[in-house]
Design an enzyme around this catalytic site. Structure first.
Site, PDB file in Angstrom:
ATOM      1  N   SER A 223      -6.807   5.986   3.691  1.00  0.00           N
ATOM      2  CA  SER A 223      -6.798   4.782   2.652  1.00  0.00           C
ATOM      3  C   SER A 223      -7.157   3.350   2.646  1.00  0.00           C
ATOM      4  CB  SER A 223      -5.383   5.108   1.955  1.00  0.00           C
ATOM      5  OG  SER A 223      -5.240   5.980   1.046  1.00  0.00           O
TER       6      SER A 223
ATOM      7  N   ASN B  93      -2.268  19.479  -0.852  1.00  0.00           N
ATOM      8  CA  ASN B  93      -3.271  18.314  -0.313  1.00  0.00           C
ATOM      9  C   ASN B  93      -2.765  18.017   1.283  1.00  0.00           C
ATOM     10  OD1 ASN B  93      -3.465  15.546   1.040  1.00  0.00           O
ATOM     11  ND2 ASN B  93      -5.713  16.340  -0.251  1.00  0.00           N
TER      12      ASN B  93
ATOM     13  N   LYS C  45       5.122   2.882   8.704  1.00  0.00           N
ATOM     14  CA  LYS C  45       4.207   4.149   8.844  1.00  0.00           C
ATOM     15  C   LYS C  45       2.915   3.484   8.963  1.00  0.00           C
ATOM     16  CE  LYS C  45       4.369   7.369   5.522  1.00  0.00           C
ATOM     17  NZ  LYS C  45       3.686   8.242   4.506  1.00  0.00           N
TER      18      LYS C  45
ATOM     19  N   LYS D 243       1.068  -1.094  -0.121  1.00  0.00           N
ATOM     20  CA  LYS D 243       0.032  -0.128  -0.430  1.00  0.00           C
ATOM     21  C   LYS D 243       0.944   1.094  -0.235  1.00  0.00           C
ATOM     22  CE  LYS D 243      -3.896   2.034  -0.278  1.00  0.00           C
ATOM     23  NZ  LYS D 243      -3.007   3.056  -1.279  1.00  0.00           N
TER      24      LYS D 243
ATOM     25  N   THR E 241      -4.433  13.419   5.639  1.00  0.00           N
ATOM     26  CA  THR E 241      -2.858  13.712   6.103  1.00  0.00           C
ATOM     27  C   THR E 241      -2.811  15.255   6.676  1.00  0.00           C
ATOM     28  OG1 THR E 241      -2.526  12.089   3.524  1.00  0.00           O
ATOM     29  CG2 THR E 241      -0.239  13.499   4.916  1.00  0.00           C
TER      30      THR E 241
ATOM     31  N   LYS F 203       5.568   1.591  -3.354  1.00  0.00           N
ATOM     32  CA  LYS F 203       4.797   3.264  -3.229  1.00  0.00           C
ATOM     33  C   LYS F 203       5.584   3.093  -5.076  1.00  0.00           C
ATOM     34  CE  LYS F 203       4.628   7.738  -2.352  1.00  0.00           C
ATOM     35  NZ  LYS F 203       3.852   8.028  -0.864  1.00  0.00           N
TER      36      LYS F 203
ATOM     37  N   ASP G 170      -0.457  11.279  -4.425  1.00  0.00           N
ATOM     38  CA  ASP G 170       1.539  11.782  -3.538  1.00  0.00           C
ATOM     39  C   ASP G 170       1.774  13.156  -4.127  1.00  0.00           C
ATOM     40  OD1 ASP G 170       3.374  10.991  -1.268  1.00  0.00           O
ATOM     41  OD2 ASP G 170       4.143  11.620  -3.205  1.00  0.00           O
TER      42      ASP G 170
HETATM   43  P1  NDP Z   1       1.001  18.215  -4.000  1.00  0.00           P
HETATM   44  O1  NDP Z   1       1.726  18.017  -5.106  1.00  0.00           O
HETATM   45  O2  NDP Z   1      -0.384  18.326  -4.285  1.00  0.00           O
HETATM   46  O3  NDP Z   1       1.355  19.803  -3.554  1.00  0.00           O
HETATM   47  C1  NDP Z   1       2.854  19.504  -3.204  1.00  0.00           C
HETATM   48  C2  NDP Z   1       4.143  20.771  -3.269  1.00  0.00           C
HETATM   49  O4  NDP Z   1       4.557  20.057  -2.854  1.00  0.00           O
HETATM   50  C3  NDP Z   1       3.330  21.475  -4.066  1.00  0.00           C
HETATM   51  O5  NDP Z   1       3.379  23.115  -4.057  1.00  0.00           O
HETATM   52  C4  NDP Z   1       5.161  21.584  -4.507  1.00  0.00           C
HETATM   53  O6  NDP Z   1       4.735  22.755  -5.041  1.00  0.00           O
HETATM   54  C5  NDP Z   1       5.426  21.700  -3.446  1.00  0.00           C
HETATM   55  N1  NDP Z   1       6.814  20.800  -3.821  1.00  0.00           N
HETATM   56  C6  NDP Z   1       6.630  19.550  -5.228  1.00  0.00           C
HETATM   57  N2  NDP Z   1       7.860  19.335  -4.823  1.00  0.00           N
HETATM   58  C7  NDP Z   1       9.265  20.673  -3.939  1.00  0.00           C
HETATM   59  C8  NDP Z   1      10.039  20.433  -4.362  1.00  0.00           C
HETATM   60  N3  NDP Z   1      11.324  19.845  -5.240  1.00  0.00           N
HETATM   61  N4  NDP Z   1      10.744  21.848  -4.404  1.00  0.00           N
HETATM   62  C9  NDP Z   1       9.895  22.703  -2.927  1.00  0.00           C
HETATM   63  N5  NDP Z   1       8.190  22.297  -3.022  1.00  0.00           N
HETATM   64  C10 NDP Z   1       8.314  20.966  -3.959  1.00  0.00           C
HETATM   65  O7  NDP Z   1       1.595  17.021  -2.977  1.00  0.00           O
HETATM   66  P2  NDP Z   1       0.790  16.297  -1.718  1.00  0.00           P
HETATM   67  O8  NDP Z   1       1.136  17.566  -0.905  1.00  0.00           O
HETATM   68  O9  NDP Z   1      -0.007  15.582  -1.795  1.00  0.00           O
HETATM   69  O10 NDP Z   1       2.193  15.696  -1.119  1.00  0.00           O
HETATM   70  C11 NDP Z   1       3.460  16.857  -0.182  1.00  0.00           C
HETATM   71  C12 NDP Z   1       4.395  15.591   0.667  1.00  0.00           C
HETATM   72  O11 NDP Z   1       3.526  14.821   1.681  1.00  0.00           O
HETATM   73  C13 NDP Z   1       5.476  14.918  -0.181  1.00  0.00           C
HETATM   74  O12 NDP Z   1       6.622  14.497   0.658  1.00  0.00           O
HETATM   75  C14 NDP Z   1       4.509  13.654  -0.112  1.00  0.00           C
HETATM   76  O13 NDP Z   1       4.901  12.249  -0.117  1.00  0.00           O
HETATM   77  C15 NDP Z   1       3.194  13.603   1.299  1.00  0.00           C
HETATM   78  N6  NDP Z   1       2.116  12.939   1.873  1.00  0.00           N
HETATM   79  C16 NDP Z   1       1.384  12.986   0.546  1.00  0.00           C
HETATM   80  C17 NDP Z   1      -0.043  12.128   1.362  1.00  0.00           C
HETATM   81  C18 NDP Z   1      -0.894  12.213   0.493  1.00  0.00           C
HETATM   82  O14 NDP Z   1      -2.444  11.489   0.741  1.00  0.00           O
HETATM   83  N7  NDP Z   1      -1.168  13.348  -0.459  1.00  0.00           N
HETATM   84  C19 NDP Z   1       0.714  11.498   2.506  1.00  0.00           C
HETATM   85  C20 NDP Z   1       1.780  11.180   3.177  1.00  0.00           C
HETATM   86  C21 NDP Z   1       2.335  12.284   2.819  1.00  0.00           C
HETATM   87  P3  NDP Z   1       4.947  23.131  -6.809  1.00  0.00           P
HETATM   88  O15 NDP Z   1       3.905  23.017  -7.246  1.00  0.00           O
HETATM   89  O16 NDP Z   1       6.099  24.183  -7.500  1.00  0.00           O
HETATM   90  O17 NDP Z   1       5.924  21.529  -7.413  1.00  0.00           O
HETATM   91  O1  2IT Z   2       3.539   8.920   1.642  1.00  0.00           O
HETATM   92  C1  2IT Z   2       2.382   8.757   1.728  1.00  0.00           C
HETATM   93  O2  2IT Z   2       1.156   7.945   3.167  1.00  0.00           O
HETATM   94  C2  2IT Z   2       0.734   8.087   0.820  1.00  0.00           C
HETATM   95  N1  2IT Z   2       1.352   9.523   0.112  1.00  0.00           N
HETATM   96  C3  2IT Z   2      -0.563   8.006   1.097  1.00  0.00           C
HETATM   97  C4  2IT Z   2      -0.324   6.761   0.053  1.00  0.00           C
HETATM   98  C5  2IT Z   2      -1.930   5.979   0.175  1.00  0.00           C
HETATM   99  O3  2IT Z   2      -1.745   4.528   0.074  1.00  0.00           O
HETATM  100  O4  2IT Z   2      -3.296   6.738   0.711  1.00  0.00           O
END
Ligand code: NDP
Ligand code: 2IT
Length: 448
Positions: free
Chosen positions: A380, A243, A117, A93, A212, A129, A169
């Site tokens: 999830s 997100n 996690k 997952k 999240t 992943k 992600d």
């Molecule tokens: P989104 O794509 O919705 O948003 C990503 C955000 O991070 C954007 O603001 C983006 O800016 C910024 N970003 C991405 N790459 C970079 C970079 N190299 N340098 C600076 N800023 C950057 O992703 P999420 O919000 O879903 O994910 C954010 C983080 O949270 C990640 O690390 C992800 O693995 C983690 N995460 C997400 C989960 C989920 O359920 N979605 C669950 C657990 C963890 P820009 O638009 O300029 O790229």
């Molecule tokens: O990093 C993470 O935990 C996620 N992007 C969510 C993974 C999931 O299966 O919901």
């Protein structure tokens, strides 16, 4: 401890030898290996069965070609990945990331973190992943659709509702999950347990979008309460504006904190009056714009190019919600100097090893990603449960379970910290608590 030190050193040498070009995977793996030393000293059976040797090696990893056609008629080719890291406690997952930086090292670090996690959630899910170096920025909906269809045409060979269940992600939200699901269904028929983060009309769970970010704040609340303190009235920096950042902003504001920054990969906005959620949502969720536009709409806000972690202001809490290694050692020193008491990670591995050392040396209370951001994958897993029983739970039902799971993660990490006498090392506590369930399952299942 001599045996333990030698065992860990051999494992690290093997990883360096096998994967010399995987710095992110090495960073994630070495951190966990170091945290587990006291557990190994107490449980020689884990060394005898070489459980960690199996843990650091994915059960399997797929790499594939993803050809797709751009709107101008040109033919493009990207690289796709799915790493099925560990299935000891349940089906693989974990999310799919679409970002130009994606490579095997990034996918392996994320998949490795996901094992622990997912274990911490208390739900029966293993770690995996995937993703691609495709860059969704500036692409039309039609291009995103064609890419997702091509990606799923290959990925569908390897996944299944009881085998491997991807989700979102970075770069993968509701739109992409919809296109991926549609293609899976064309090829295999309707099976809505195949992906999570789906739309509510076709098997998605209420509260998955928020999970999240909300989960991060539920965990943070538990962490702060554990120090006899409270979130109310605290000043918070958030990085990112995707997100995770948006729903962390929403819940933190509801809880009485003041969030003064959000950012993207170009720059950040600082609004001393507190960031306005509706404006961020309009720019990012509706218009798919850049965070710079916030300062054009809100007069008290200022936009600057560069990293939000270089902005020097007094504040209390840092919530990195963008990407890996976004806070380096010098930025962590600024965090300390600015008076921050708590760091809780919404992003995966946003703090470098040097940054974490600076937090610990200065008694900053540190909530690591695999504990703090587990709310997304937890919901999830609740989406998978709802799909299996063909029912939809209410928002409140899912949200209440999410809160309970996040509080439990803090309590498990705290209990492990105390058991091993670690002095508020919630990072090692989370690594140990996540590891123990997986290790017991692996031992019980024999040489796997
Ligand atoms: P989104 O794509 O919705 O948003 C990503 C955000 O991070 C954007 O603001 C983006 O800016 C910024 N970003 C991405 N790459 C970079 C970079 N190299 N340098 C600076 N800023 C950057 O992703 P999420 O919000 O879903 O994910 C954010 C983080 O949270 C990640 O690390 C992800 O693995 C983690 N995460 C997400 C989960 C989920 O359920 N979605 C669950 C657990 C963890 P820009 O638009 O300029 O790229
Ligand atoms: O990093 C993470 O935990 C996620 N992007 C969510 C993974 C999931 O299966 O919901």
């Amino acid at each position: 401890m001599a045996d333990v030190e030698g065992y860990i050193k051999d494992l690290k040498d093997t990883i360096k030898h096998r994967d010399p070009n995987q710095p992110e995977f090495q960073e994630a793996a070495f951190t966990v290996l170091d945290s587990l030393k006291p557990v190994l000293a107490k449980h020689p059976e884990y060394i005898k069965a070489n459980i960690l040797g199996s843990l650091v090696e994915p059960e399997r990893a797929f790499q594939f070609r993803v050809p797709w056609q751009a709107d101008d008629g040109s033919f493009k080719v990207n690289r796709g990945f799915r790493v099925q890291f560990n299935s000891a406690i349940g089906p693989y997952k974990g999310g799919l990331r679409l970002h130009p930086s994606v490579n095997l090292s990034i996918v392996k670090f994320l998949g490795f973190e996901q094992i622990f996690k997912n274990s911490l959630t208390g739900l029966p899910i293993g770690g995996g992943k995937g993703g691609s170096d495709f860059d969704p920025k500036g692409k039309s909906d039609a291009e995103i659709m064609r890419f997702c269809q091509s990606f799923m045409t290959e990925l569908q060979k390897h996944i299944g509702p009881d085998l491997d269940v991807p989700a979102g992600d970075i770069g993968v939200g509701g739109r992409e999950i919809g296109f991926l699901y549609g293609q899976y269904k064309r090829l295999n028929g309707s099976q809505n347990g195949i992906l999570t983060g789906k739309g509510l009309e076709y098997g998605g769970s209420l509260a998955r979008t928020e999970a999240t970010g909300y989960g991060l704040i539920y965990y943070l609340n538990a962490l702060i309460k554990g120090q006899n303190d409270s979130l109310k009235g605290k000043t918070v920096k958030i990085s990112g504006s995707g997100n995770v950042a948006i729903y962390a902003l929403k819940k933190a504001t509801e809880e009485g904190a003041k969030v003064v920054t959000v950012s993207d990969s170009n720059g950040y906005v600082y609004d001393p009056n507190g960031i306005d959620l509706a404006t961020v949502q309009q720019i990012k969720e509706v218009e798919r714009g850049r965070i710079k536009e916030y300062a054009e709409k809100i007069s008290t806000a200022k936009y600057s190019e560069g990293s939000v972690w270089d902005l020097d202001i007094d504040y209390d809490i840092a919530l990195p919600c963008a990407t890996q290694n976004e806070i380096d050692g010098d930025e962590a020193k600024l965090i300390v100097k600015d008076g921050v008491k708590y760091v809780a990670e919404g992003a995966n591995m946003p703090s470098t090893t040097e940054a974490i050392a600076a937090y610990k040396a200065n008694k900053v209370i540190y909530g690591p990603a695999k504990a703090a951001n587990a709310g997304g994958v937890a919901v999830s897993a609740l989406e998978m449960s709802q799909n299996s029983e063909r029912l939809s739970w209410s928002f409140d039902d899912v949200d209440t379970r999410l809160k309970g799971i996040m509080e439990n993660i803090y309590e498990m990490s705290d209990a492990a910290d105390k058991e091993y006498g670690l002095d508020k090392d919630y990072q090692a506590g989370a690594n140990i608590a996540g590891f123990e369930k997986v290790a017991k399952a692996m031992l019980a299942q024999g040489l796997v």
